[in-house]
Motif scaffolding. Structure first.
Motif, mmCIF file in Angstrom:
data_model
loop_
_atom_site.group_PDB
_atom_site.id
_atom_site.type_symbol
_atom_site.label_atom_id
_atom_site.label_comp_id
_atom_site.label_asym_id
_atom_site.label_seq_id
_atom_site.Cartn_x
_atom_site.Cartn_y
_atom_site.Cartn_z
ATOM 1 N N ILE A 80 -7.757 -94.179 -30.303
ATOM 2 C CA ILE A 80 -6.726 -94.554 -29.333
ATOM 3 C C ILE A 80 -7.097 -94.117 -27.926
ATOM 4 O O ILE A 80 -6.417 -94.498 -26.965
ATOM 5 N N CYS A 81 -8.154 -93.319 -27.798
ATOM 6 C CA CYS A 81 -8.603 -92.895 -26.466
ATOM 7 C C CYS A 81 -9.825 -93.675 -25.991
ATOM 8 O O CYS A 81 -10.453 -93.296 -24.996
ATOM 9 N N LEU A 82 -10.157 -94.764 -26.678
ATOM 10 C CA LEU A 82 -11.279 -95.590 -26.253
ATOM 11 C C LEU A 82 -10.972 -96.265 -24.923
ATOM 12 O O LEU A 82 -9.811 -96.504 -24.580
ATOM 13 N N SER A 83 -12.012 -96.573 -24.179
ATOM 14 C CA SER A 83 -11.820 -97.196 -22.869
ATOM 15 C C SER A 83 -11.402 -98.655 -22.990
ATOM 16 O O SER A 83 -10.818 -99.211 -22.060
ATOM 17 N N LYS A 84 -11.699 -99.288 -24.131
ATOM 18 C CA LYS A 84 -11.326 -100.679 -24.347
ATOM 19 C C LYS A 84 -10.581 -100.797 -25.665
ATOM 20 O O LYS A 84 -11.044 -100.317 -26.693
ATOM 21 N N LEU A 85 -9.417 -101.432 -25.622
ATOM 22 C CA LEU A 85 -8.581 -101.577 -26.802
ATOM 23 C C LEU A 85 -8.145 -103.023 -26.962
ATOM 24 O O LEU A 85 -8.010 -103.747 -25.972
ATOM 25 N N LYS A 86 -7.915 -103.422 -28.211
ATOM 26 C CA LYS A 86 -7.405 -104.745 -28.504
ATOM 27 C C LYS A 86 -6.143 -104.612 -29.342
ATOM 28 O O LYS A 86 -5.940 -103.618 -30.039
ATOM 29 N N VAL A 87 -5.298 -105.642 -29.276
ATOM 30 C CA VAL A 87 -4.021 -105.581 -29.975
ATOM 31 C C VAL A 87 -4.239 -105.449 -31.480
ATOM 32 O O VAL A 87 -3.572 -104.653 -32.154
ATOM 33 N N ASP A 88 -5.172 -106.204 -32.057
ATOM 34 C CA ASP A 88 -5.400 -106.135 -33.492
ATOM 35 C C ASP A 88 -5.930 -104.760 -33.912
ATOM 36 O O ASP A 88 -5.643 -104.271 -35.008
ATOM 37 N N HIS A 89 -6.696 -104.127 -33.018
ATOM 38 C CA HIS A 89 -7.175 -102.774 -33.307
ATOM 39 C C HIS A 89 -6.019 -101.789 -33.355
ATOM 40 O O HIS A 89 -5.950 -100.927 -34.235
ATOM 41 N N ILE A 90 -5.101 -101.890 -32.417
ATOM 42 C CA ILE A 90 -3.927 -101.021 -32.399
ATOM 43 C C ILE A 90 -3.071 -101.245 -33.635
ATOM 44 O O ILE A 90 -2.526 -100.306 -34.222
ATOM 45 N N GLU A 91 -2.955 -102.488 -34.076
ATOM 46 C CA GLU A 91 -2.162 -102.784 -35.274
ATOM 47 C C GLU A 91 -2.781 -102.139 -36.506
ATOM 48 O O GLU A 91 -2.068 -101.650 -37.386
ATOM 49 N N ARG A 92 -4.121 -102.130 -36.587
ATOM 50 C CA ARG A 92 -4.780 -101.464 -37.710
ATOM 51 C C ARG A 92 -4.550 -99.959 -37.651
ATOM 52 O O ARG A 92 -4.313 -99.317 -38.675
ATOM 53 N N LEU A 93 -4.631 -99.403 -36.440
ATOM 54 C CA LEU A 93 -4.371 -97.968 -36.298
ATOM 55 C C LEU A 93 -2.943 -97.628 -36.697
ATOM 56 O O LEU A 93 -2.685 -96.592 -37.322
ATOM 57 N N GLU A 94 -2.017 -98.498 -36.334
ATOM 58 C CA GLU A 94 -0.611 -98.268 -36.649
ATOM 59 C C GLU A 94 -0.384 -98.247 -38.153
ATOM 60 O O GLU A 94 0.454 -97.489 -38.659
ATOM 61 N N THR A 95 -1.154 -99.050 -38.885
ATOM 62 C CA THR A 95 -1.051 -99.065 -40.341
ATOM 63 C C THR A 95 -1.769 -97.874 -40.966
ATOM 64 O O THR A 95 -1.246 -97.218 -41.876
ATOM 65 N N ASN A 96 -2.949 -97.563 -40.452
ATOM 66 C CA ASN A 96 -3.759 -96.501 -41.052
ATOM 67 C C ASN A 96 -3.172 -95.114 -40.831
ATOM 68 O O ASN A 96 -3.322 -94.230 -41.680
ATOM 69 N N ILE A 97 -2.506 -94.916 -39.682
ATOM 70 C CA ILE A 97 -1.985 -93.582 -39.402
ATOM 71 C C ILE A 97 -0.865 -93.218 -40.369
ATOM 72 O O ILE A 97 -0.647 -92.029 -40.673
ATOM 73 N N ILE A 98 -0.172 -94.209 -40.898
ATOM 74 C CA ILE A 98 0.872 -93.933 -41.896
ATOM 75 C C ILE A 98 0.253 -93.337 -43.151
ATOM 76 O O ILE A 98 0.736 -92.328 -43.694
ATOM 77 N N GLU A 99 -0.838 -93.944 -43.604
ATOM 78 C CA GLU A 99 -1.534 -93.415 -44.781
ATOM 79 C C GLU A 99 -2.103 -92.023 -44.507
ATOM 80 O O GLU A 99 -2.037 -91.131 -45.365
ATOM 81 N N THR A 100 -2.643 -91.830 -43.306
ATOM 82 C CA THR A 100 -3.229 -90.532 -42.959
ATOM 83 C C THR A 100 -2.176 -89.437 -42.949
ATOM 84 O O THR A 100 -2.392 -88.339 -43.488
ATOM 85 N N ILE A 101 -1.019 -89.705 -42.344
ATOM 86 C CA ILE A 101 0.044 -88.706 -42.291
ATOM 87 C C ILE A 101 0.577 -88.412 -43.687
ATOM 88 O O ILE A 101 0.913 -87.265 -44.006
#
Length: 245
Positions: free
Chosen positions: A180-201
């Motif tokens: 999430i601290c990358l200099s370039k982000l895409k919406v689909d990347h954020i959506e994957r992070l939003e899903t993966n962080i639930i599993e991680t937590i």
């Protein structure tokens, strides 16, 4: 002056429409209600809180660890972690040793690793000066120091010292903050992070007492995705340091 006089008092509808327990004094300023952006979530502040909670708990830092009596009592009420609950034996109470706690020799090994670190000038503070070997503690960690530790050093510091499942959970949450601290982000990347962080937590919750700032992480990801979808968002300059693709 922040909040009410008593910590037991809460705002109406607490837990239903909001989870705030304090009201900032800035709301007493006449123009504050007309501001387009009243507050925002800072990723480095969240990252610092998560790092301190994890590090102080794993290293069993006195007065800072979240694996305390209060957390043990909460486990009995809200969690299914029977191996971590307090054991009552008549008038005595025993606190079981958790799998994520490092032994004294392992703690000294971690601090020795940190004490011998060398970085390029300006990359991070001189962490070796922040290490207190006698008290087995870190002092004076700034937000940027926690940022570097969380994204790079936490994986190396605990390598081969913790069970694989716990180390894997640390790796995932470290990669999350790095992404999430990358200099370039895409919406689909954020959506994957939003899903993966639930599993991680969820993995973190299966190991540790309930202490991570889940709400802050969820809210940050939600607002970050909104910012990416709306390039004219007023909080875009606060959320993003790079380019919006």
């Amino acid at each position: 002056m922040f909040g009410f006089q008593s910590g037991k008092q809460k705002f109406p509808s607490f837990g239903l429409t909001h989870i705030w327990v304090k009201r900032s004094i800035f709301w007493e300023v006449l123009y504050w209600k007309t501001n387009l952006l009243h507050h925002n979530l800072d990723v480095k502040h969240i990252e610092k809180n998560v790092f301190e909670n994890i590090f102080n708990t794993v290293m069993d830092v006195k007065g800072k660890t979240k694996d305390n009596i209060k957390a043990k009592l909460n486990i009995a009420l809200f969690c299914i972690l029977e191996n971590m609950e307090l054991v009552f034996d008549g008038s005595r109470v025993a606190k079981p040793i958790a799998s994520f706690l490092l032994e004294k020799n392992a703690q000294l090994l971690v601090y020795n690793r940190l004490n011998s670190l060398c970085f390029l000038d300006g990359h991070v503070s001189n962490i070796s000066r922040l290490v207190n070997m006698e008290e087995c503690r870190l002092y004076g960690m700034k937000s940027h120091d926690c940022y570097v530790f969380m994204q790079t050093l936490i994986i190396l510091a605990y390598h081969d010292l913790l069970p694989k499942g716990i180390w894997d959970a640390f790796t995932k949450i470290s990669h999350f903050f790095r992404d999430i601290c990358l200099s370039k982000l895409k919406v689909d990347h954020i959506e994957r992070l939003e899903t993966n962080i639930i599993e991680t937590i969820c993995k973190i919750e299966m190991i540790f007492p309930p202490f991570l700032t889940q709400w802050s992480i969820y809210q940050y990801i939600y607002r970050l995705r909104q910012t990416l979808e709306d390039r004219s968002s007023i909080n875009g300059c606060i959320h993003l340091n790079g380019y919006i693709l």
